[in-house]
Design an enzyme around this catalytic site. Structure first.
Site, PDB file in Angstrom:
ATOM      1  N   CYS A 101      62.055  87.170  64.917  1.00 41.52           N
ATOM      2  CA  CYS A 101      60.772  86.641  65.376  1.00 41.52           C
ATOM      3  C   CYS A 101      59.596  87.483  64.880  1.00 41.52           C
ATOM      4  O   CYS A 101      58.564  86.943  64.478  1.00 41.52           O
ATOM      5  CB  CYS A 101      60.728  86.601  66.906  1.00 41.52           C
ATOM      6  N   ASP A 102      59.732  88.804  64.953  1.00 42.65           N
ATOM      7  CA  ASP A 102      58.580  89.686  64.778  1.00 42.65           C
ATOM      8  C   ASP A 102      58.637  90.595  63.551  1.00 42.65           C
ATOM      9  O   ASP A 102      57.638  91.214  63.197  1.00 42.65           O
ATOM     10  CB  ASP A 102      58.423  90.576  66.022  1.00 42.65           C
ATOM     11  N   CYS A 128      63.278  91.065  69.152  1.00 42.15           N
ATOM     12  CA  CYS A 128      63.670  90.006  68.219  1.00 42.15           C
ATOM     13  C   CYS A 128      63.144  90.322  66.824  1.00 42.15           C
ATOM     14  O   CYS A 128      61.972  90.086  66.525  1.00 42.15           O
ATOM     15  CB  CYS A 128      63.147  88.644  68.679  1.00 42.15           C
TER      16      CYS A 128
END
Length: 380
Positions: A197-198, A194
């Site tokens: 997300c990261d 992701c």
């Protein structure tokens, strides 16, 4: 990304579940559970007779942000929900995909970030606080053909007036040396599924990064990562993308993106004593040549698989297996069954958007129960 200090606590909690213990918020909830066991559920099916049977106004399947948000809202509305959090369902721990990540920096209310496991522990505790009964069991099948609905695990059967499906979707991962989450792997230490997300994590900033995939998601994630990485490689096993032309053009015209065609990753390896990803062994599938690609981050963008197989085709699904909901609601093709989170969201797939649809599902379920005339204590 860092080691999660709550993992031992989580493992102890999971071990407890092996003995079939159900967590409850209070002695009152425990008493309600005991009463439910003795009531039996007046179903004629042999499966119901063989299992411990319970009744509830609302059953929630899933334990990610969507499931727990639904539980919190439903419990506060005094619907006394039962929630099945699963036991390593789809190889994911109770709590969903956030339990597989470390630092979560884009969930509101945590300016310093929070560990994924800790965030889900907090969500679980909040569900318990308001009276949700939680069982660490995986739902194996459902029967939505009759009302009330029936939900089955290997050891328990629940008769429910309404059901919320919040089982999520699992990011597809490739398997090669160094790709796992064991001591020799770099999952959450440079490998992720992701980018949104990261991607902004410090270990990726101003470093070369790589994305595996050839669809729209891969193009989108590669473009997103150019905000943080010094360079982004798109690794694709073929010589053409399947992505839409507009997404291809957007990626190909970005000066920070370079495409590595006809290539697959053979191995991920570390760098020095940092314990994080240092590079990849990349094989050209046409020539067979293996080369080194120095990167500090690798992102899988090869799709997701929604957890809908247990539904047995009883809800309408789209071509990719996601539950179809009526626009602007969480209503599914079966009246009284609702869907929330990534199991019905192939676009956003974020913890905060999942939580939002969990709230919607609980409110939709409450309104439905009011419509069918469910009275307080009807299913106690």
């Amino acid at each position: 990304m860092s080691f999660c200090p709550n993992r031992l606590t989580s493992l102890l909690r999971k071990a407890r579940s092996l003995f079939g213990l159900a967590a409850t918020a209070s002695s009152a909830a425990a008493a309600a559970s005991s009463s439910s066991f003795s009531s039996g559920a007046s179903a004629s099916a042999a499966a119901m007779e063989d299992l411990q049977a319970m009744k509830t106004r609302l059953c929630i399947i899933g334990s990610g942000p969507a499931g727990h948000t639904a539980a919190i809202y439903a419990a506060r509305a005094e619907l006394k929900p039962i929630l099945f959090e699963g036991w390593m369902a789809n190889d994911i721990a109770p709590g969903g995909q956030l339990t597989t990540t470390t630092d979560v920096e884009n969930f509101p209310g945590f300016p310093e970030g929070i560990l994924g496991m800790e965030l889900m522990d907090r969500c679980r505790n909040q569900s318990l606080r308001f009276g949700t009964q939680i069982f660490t069991e995986t739902v194996t099948k459902v029967d939505f053909s009759v009302r009330p609905f029936k939900v089955f695990t290997d050891s328990r059967a629940v008769v429910a007036d309404a059901v919320i499906v919040a089982t999520g979707a699992v990011a597809k991962r490739l398997s090669f040396p160094g790709s796992g989450d064991g001591p020799d792997g770099f999952w959450n230490r440079g490998i992720s599924a992701c980018a949104v997300c990261d991607g902004a994590a410090p270990i990726f900033r101003n470093k070369p990064l790589a994305v595996i995939g050839g669809g729209d998601s891969a193009m989108e994630e590669a473009n997103f990562l150019t905000k943080y990485g010094s360079k982004v490689y798109i690794l694709h096993r073929r010589d053409t993308f399947r992505a839409s032309k507009i997404m291809q053009n957007r990626a190909m015209s970005n000066p920070k993106i370079e495409v590595v065609w006809n290539s697959v990753v053979e191995e991920a390896y570390g760098e020095g004593e940092r314990g994080s990803l240092g590079g990849l062994k990349v094989k050209n599938v046409v020539t067979g040549e293996v080369s080194d690609l120095k990167v500090s981050g690798l992102f899988f963008a090869i799709g997701h698989e929604p957890a809908t197989k247990f539904l047995g085709g009883q809800l309408e699904l789209d071509s990719d297996g996601y539950v179809v909901t009526k626009p602007g609601t969480t209503h599914t093709s079966v009246r009284g069954v609702f869907a929330a989170g990534d199991v019905q969201d192939k676009k956003y797939r974020q913890a905060v958007s999942a939580a939002g649809t969990g709230c919607m599902a609980a409110l939709d379920a409450e309104h439905y129960l009011q419509e069918i005339g469910s009275q307080e204590g009807k299913s106690d």
